[in-house]
Design a protein around this motif. Sequence first.
Motif, PDB file in Angstrom:
ATOM      1  N   ARG A   1       3.048   5.000 -10.155  1.00  0.00           N
ATOM      2  CA  ARG A   1       1.974   4.057 -10.472  1.00  0.00           C
ATOM      3  C   ARG A   1       2.326   2.724  -9.833  1.00  0.00           C
ATOM      4  NH1 ARG A   1       1.260   2.776 -16.032  1.00  0.00           N
ATOM      5  NH2 ARG A   1      -0.623   1.769 -15.303  1.00  0.00           N
ATOM      6  N   VAL A   2       1.355   2.134  -9.169  1.00  0.00           N
ATOM      7  CA  VAL A   2       1.510   0.789  -8.624  1.00  0.00           C
ATOM      8  C   VAL A   2       0.972  -0.156  -9.681  1.00  0.00           C
ATOM      9  CG1 VAL A   2       0.908  -0.798  -6.769  1.00  0.00           C
ATOM     10  CG2 VAL A   2       1.265   1.629  -6.264  1.00  0.00           C
ATOM     11  N   LEU A   3       1.837  -0.987 -10.237  1.00  0.00           N
ATOM     12  CA  LEU A   3       1.447  -1.879 -11.314  1.00  0.00           C
ATOM     13  C   LEU A   3       0.619  -3.043 -10.813  1.00  0.00           C
ATOM     14  CD1 LEU A   3       4.812  -1.838 -13.263  1.00  0.00           C
ATOM     15  CD2 LEU A   3       2.770  -0.452 -13.675  1.00  0.00           C
TER      16      LEU A   3
ATOM     17  N   ARG B   1       8.852   7.062   3.716  1.00  0.00           N
ATOM     18  CA  ARG B   1       8.164   5.995   4.455  1.00  0.00           C
ATOM     19  C   ARG B   1       6.695   5.891   4.023  1.00  0.00           C
ATOM     20  NH1 ARG B   1      12.626   4.062   5.182  1.00  0.00           N
ATOM     21  NH2 ARG B   1      13.881   4.594   6.964  1.00  0.00           N
ATOM     22  N   ALA B   2       6.473   6.020   2.723  1.00  0.00           N
ATOM     23  CA  ALA B   2       5.121   6.027   2.176  1.00  0.00           C
ATOM     24  C   ALA B   2       4.620   4.640   1.799  1.00  0.00           C
ATOM     25  CB  ALA B   2       5.067   6.945   0.955  1.00  0.00           C
TER      26      ALA B   2
ATOM     27  N   THR C   1       0.843  -1.187   0.000  1.00  0.00           N
ATOM     28  CA  THR C   1       0.000   0.000   0.000  1.00  0.00           C
ATOM     29  C   THR C   1       0.881   1.240   0.000  1.00  0.00           C
ATOM     30  OG1 THR C   1      -0.179   0.033   2.415  1.00  0.00           O
ATOM     31  CG2 THR C   1      -1.908  -1.132   1.208  1.00  0.00           C
ATOM     32  N   VAL C   2       0.339   2.316  -0.545  1.00  0.00           N
ATOM     33  CA  VAL C   2       1.042   3.589  -0.624  1.00  0.00           C
ATOM     34  C   VAL C   2       0.243   4.620   0.152  1.00  0.00           C
ATOM     35  CG1 VAL C   2       1.909   5.395  -2.158  1.00  0.00           C
ATOM     36  CG2 VAL C   2       1.903   3.017  -2.934  1.00  0.00           C
ATOM     37  N   ASP C   3       0.912   5.348   1.029  1.00  0.00           N
ATOM     38  CA  ASP C   3       0.303   6.506   1.678  1.00  0.00           C
ATOM     39  C   ASP C   3       0.528   7.677   0.731  1.00  0.00           C
ATOM     40  OD1 ASP C   3      -0.260   8.823   3.137  1.00  0.00           O
ATOM     41  OD2 ASP C   3       0.380   7.907   5.026  1.00  0.00           O
ATOM     42  N   TRP C   4      -0.495   7.989  -0.053  1.00  0.00           N
ATOM     43  CA  TRP C   4      -0.352   8.999  -1.104  1.00  0.00           C
ATOM     44  C   TRP C   4      -0.100  10.391  -0.542  1.00  0.00           C
ATOM     45  CZ3 TRP C   4       0.856   7.048  -5.514  1.00  0.00           C
ATOM     46  CH2 TRP C   4       0.407   5.778  -5.855  1.00  0.00           C
ATOM     47  N   ASP C   5      -0.459  10.624   0.710  1.00  0.00           N
ATOM     48  CA  ASP C   5      -0.173  11.921   1.327  1.00  0.00           C
ATOM     49  C   ASP C   5       1.321  12.093   1.596  1.00  0.00           C
ATOM     50  OD1 ASP C   5      -2.852  12.705   1.329  1.00  0.00           O
ATOM     51  OD2 ASP C   5      -3.211  11.799   3.295  1.00  0.00           O
ATOM     52  N   LEU C   6       2.027  10.979   1.785  1.00  0.00           N
ATOM     53  CA  LEU C   6       3.464  11.036   2.050  1.00  0.00           C
ATOM     54  C   LEU C   6       4.314  10.911   0.784  1.00  0.00           C
ATOM     55  CD1 LEU C   6       3.740   8.778   5.234  1.00  0.00           C
ATOM     56  CD2 LEU C   6       3.811  11.279   5.114  1.00  0.00           C
ATOM     57  N   CYS C   7       3.813  10.194  -0.201  1.00  0.00           N
ATOM     58  CA  CYS C   7       4.593   9.903  -1.405  1.00  0.00           C
ATOM     59  C   CYS C   7       4.881  11.181  -2.185  1.00  0.00           C
ATOM     60  CB  CYS C   7       3.827   8.919  -2.292  1.00  0.00           C
ATOM     61  SG  CYS C   7       4.694   8.525  -3.831  1.00  0.00           S
TER      62      CYS C   7
ATOM     63  N   VAL D   1      10.291  -5.768  -3.298  1.00  0.00           N
ATOM     64  CA  VAL D   1       9.311  -4.861  -2.694  1.00  0.00           C
ATOM     65  C   VAL D   1       9.696  -4.551  -1.255  1.00  0.00           C
ATOM     66  CG1 VAL D   1       6.900  -4.586  -2.011  1.00  0.00           C
ATOM     67  CG2 VAL D   1       7.468  -5.535  -4.253  1.00  0.00           C
ATOM     68  N   GLU D   2      10.181  -5.538  -0.519  1.00  0.00           N
ATOM     69  CA  GLU D   2      10.671  -5.263   0.837  1.00  0.00           C
ATOM     70  C   GLU D   2      11.788  -4.226   0.796  1.00  0.00           C
ATOM     71  OE1 GLU D   2      11.773  -9.066   2.511  1.00  0.00           O
ATOM     72  OE2 GLU D   2       9.950  -9.070   3.731  1.00  0.00           O
ATOM     73  N   SER D   3      12.667  -4.340  -0.172  1.00  0.00           N
ATOM     74  CA  SER D   3      13.745  -3.367  -0.334  1.00  0.00           C
ATOM     75  C   SER D   3      13.181  -1.982  -0.652  1.00  0.00           C
ATOM     76  CB  SER D   3      14.704  -3.824  -1.429  1.00  0.00           C
ATOM     77  OG  SER D   3      15.731  -2.899  -1.610  1.00  0.00           O
ATOM     78  N   ALA D   4      12.188  -1.917  -1.528  1.00  0.00           N
ATOM     79  CA  ALA D   4      11.560  -0.645  -1.870  1.00  0.00           C
ATOM     80  C   ALA D   4      10.933   0.012  -0.646  1.00  0.00           C
ATOM     81  CB  ALA D   4      10.516  -0.856  -2.967  1.00  0.00           C
ATOM     82  N   VAL D   5      10.279  -0.782   0.178  1.00  0.00           N
ATOM     83  CA  VAL D   5       9.677  -0.261   1.411  1.00  0.00           C
ATOM     84  C   VAL D   5      10.758   0.301   2.322  1.00  0.00           C
ATOM     85  CG1 VAL D   5       8.447  -0.919   3.529  1.00  0.00           C
ATOM     86  CG2 VAL D   5       7.641  -1.750   1.302  1.00  0.00           C
TER      87      VAL D   5
END
Length: 63
Positions: free
Chosen positions: A33-35, A57-58, A4-10, A47-51
């Motif tokens: 964009r989340v594919l 921290r979005a 999930t993405v917190d769009w307010d933080l991204c 994905v863990e690395s991306a997080v």
Amino acid sequence: MKVTVDWDLCDGNGVCAIEAPAVFEIDDDDELRVLREEIVADDHASVESAVRVCPKRALRLES
């Protein structure tokens, strides 16, 4: 597993797209964009690395 993405933080800096290009991309308007939200086993590590590297921290992984 789901991402999930917190769009307010991204801020769309694209680090996640570099870490996990099968799941994230930056479009022509420089927007994230989340594919796919559901993460398959082959993409779990990237994905863990991306997080981990998201500077805002979005991103969050959920079971």
